[in-house]
Enzyme design. Structure first.
Site, PDB file in Angstrom:
ATOM      1  N   HIS A  48       0.828  -1.209   0.000  1.00 57.42           N
ATOM      2  CA  HIS A  48       0.000   0.000   0.000  1.00 57.42           C
ATOM      3  C   HIS A  48       0.865   1.264   0.000  1.00 57.42           C
ATOM      4  O   HIS A  48       2.037   1.241   0.371  1.00 57.42           O
ATOM      5  CB  HIS A  48      -0.922   0.008   1.222  1.00 57.42           C
ATOM      6  CG  HIS A  48      -0.166  -0.051   2.529  1.00 57.42           C
ATOM      7  ND1 HIS A  48       0.474   1.032   3.080  1.00 57.42           N
ATOM      8  CD2 HIS A  48       0.065  -1.088   3.373  1.00 57.42           C
ATOM      9  CE1 HIS A  48       1.060   0.680   4.204  1.00 57.42           C
ATOM     10  NE2 HIS A  48       0.842  -0.598   4.416  1.00 57.42           N
ATOM     11  N   GLY A  49       0.262   2.374  -0.369  1.00 52.48           N
ATOM     12  CA  GLY A  49       0.971   3.650  -0.384  1.00 52.48           C
ATOM     13  C   GLY A  49       1.111   4.262   1.004  1.00 52.48           C
ATOM     14  O   GLY A  49       0.769   3.634   2.019  1.00 52.48           O
TER      15      GLY A  49
END
Length: 485
Positions: free
Chosen positions: A89-90
């Site tokens: 994920h970012g």
């Protein structure tokens, strides 16, 4: 270090539904890939798993108008037929647990009695500056994806679509296969990636809701993307075992950390007994969160120098090593179902290609965590040091391979690319595979070659692929044999 592959370019970004119409004109002029005033800090390379992707991958930020491509990537007689990507994920908010610790530290600063003698000497009262610094983190944030994290994903989508245009073609859009962990930050990362692809196909048009996109929303599969939550042996012997992180706890009370503790207590003018390694670490990470989320170099960054940062990076790496990496065999073995799954996709693509059928899923995107990628890379033999990381060999490990910030920063990605190759000298057709880590070609762990015949790669990992029985691997031994760790 190999050059960064990928064609990096400026794009005009349409606003998503949540953005005000007033932002459209300004966004259309902005480069997604190079913020005009990117804030940097000398501490940035040492934030471990809290590292910004662009700090671990500085090659992303030359002039975006100049395309860059890793010369090791196959082309000419080889055509990519499938891409399988595991993507962390970012950028995210801190967890509620981290926020509570920060609140505790902030309370200590507000309650302290500053040493007037220190201030009279002309020293900066950093403790007072931090006591006044806005504490804007709230419990509801609890690890959720931030706007910068969505931007991380949109940019990654644009670069991969540019790097592998045949696989990410408009015709293949409906055949994308997306799988994600159930955590909101992963689901939202998958959605942002799709928005980036939409922008690639339809520049200037606002993307629809993910549910209305042709490929549909990502499918949740925690047994694949959060395998560690479903492995009883790992949960019992590592996750819930108070002694499993012995080296982490020992390092917290060791000389390197104690020196930082005393130094920070003096800088902040708080009693050293009121501080501990966990509070020091959360102060360090707060510098990273302010930098990554808001693009602000906060006073928290002024508490530490590079020598401190290296020690705190090692503390983070120790935890990742013993809990997700080579510390215990079950850490990596718990990921073998995911490893098998990758090869099942590649096998199916080869079978379809050999049968002159279209590959049903040319692009498979799987969104997970640092805890998804690290065990898998360890299973494959990457970033293994000759000696284990311990509480007592910090100096000897200064040049270690296992540096989590270089391996799994925010938005990190491990990509398998399957190629169909025609041999110019013979009519023989071959399937080859390359791996990329964070968009750079990753040499094979066993040979250091940058490409492998698919069958050779499968053969190298045949013991893992054939012996992977997650039920048996994750089953607790009937007799307590904790020394099997």
């Amino acid at each position: 270090m190999l050059p960064l592959p990928g064609r990096i370019f400026r794009v005009r970004v349409a606003p998503v539904a949540a953005l005000a119409v007033a932002l459209v004109s300004s966004l259309s002029r902005c480069s997604l890939l190079e913020p005009e005033n990117r804030v940097v800090s000398a501490l940035s390379p040492y934030f471990g798993t809290k590292t910004r992707y662009e700090d671990a991958n500085p090659g992303l930020l030359p002039d975006p108008e100049v395309p860059r491509r890793d010369p090791e990537l196959l082309e000419e007689t080889c055509t990519p037929v499938q891409l399988v990507a595991l993507i962390r994920h970012g950028t995210r908010y801190p967890t509620a647990k981290q926020i509570r610790k920060l609140r505790q530290l902030h309370g200590l600063l507000q309650a302290r009695a500053p040493d007037k003698g220190t201030r009279a000497a002309g020293g900066r009262d950093l403790g007072a500056a931090l006591a006044d610094w806005p504490l804007w983190y709230a419990d509801w944030m609890d690890g959720q994806l931030v706007e910068k994290g969505r931007q991380d994903m949109r940019q990654l989508a644009l670069r991969l679509a540019s790097l592998f245009p045949a696989l990410f073609s408009r015709e293949n859009y409906g055949r994308l296969q997306l799988v994600t962990s159930s955590k909101h930050r992963c689901v939202d990362s998958g959605a942002a990636f799709l928005q980036g692809l939409w922008q690639h196909y339809h520049p200037g048009l606002p993307p629809p809701d993910v549910a209305d996109m042709e490929c549909g929303p990502p499918r949740i599969n925690d047994k694949l993307m959060r395998f560690f939550d479903h492995c009883e042996k790992f949960l019992t012997q590592v996750e819930r075992n108070a002694t499993a992180l012995y080296h982490v706890e020992a390092f917290k009370t060791g000389p390197e950390m104690q020196n930082i503790l005393k130094k920070v207590a003096a800088i902040l003018q708080v009693p050293v007994n009121n501080l501990n390694a966990d509070l020091i670490q959360v102060a360090f990470f707060t510098c990273s969160f302010d930098l990554a989320i808001k693009g602000v170099k906060s006073p928290w960054c002024d508490v530490f120098d590079i020598d401190d940062a290296k020690v705190l990076e090692y503390l983070n790496d120790l935890k990742q090593y013993w809990k997700r990496g080579y510390g215990y065999t079950i850490n990596s073995r718990s990921s073998c179902t995911l490893f098998q799954n990758i090869f099942q996709h590649l096998d199916k693509a080869i079978e379809q290609k050999q049968s002159s059928q279209p590959v049903s899923s040319p692009v498979i995107l799987q969104f997970g965590h640092a805890e998804t990628l690290l065990p898998l890379l360890s299973l494959m033999g990457y970033f293994k040091d000759k000696e284990p990381l311990t509480a007592y060999n910090y100096k000897e490990q200064m040049h270690r391979k296992f540096r989590s910030g270089h391996i799994v920063p925010y938005a990190s990605n491990l990509i398998f690319v399957l190629y169909h190759c025609k041999n110019a000298k013979t009519p023989k057709e071959e399937f080859r595979v390359q791996m990329l880590l964070n968009e750079k070609v990753l040499p094979l762990a066993h040979s250091q070659e940058t490409v492998s015949l698919y069958e050779d790669l499968k053969n190298h990992y045949k013991d893992i692929l054939q012996s992977c029985q997650t039920t048996e691997d994750c089953e607790l031994p009937k007799v307590n044999t904790s020394d099997e760790l």
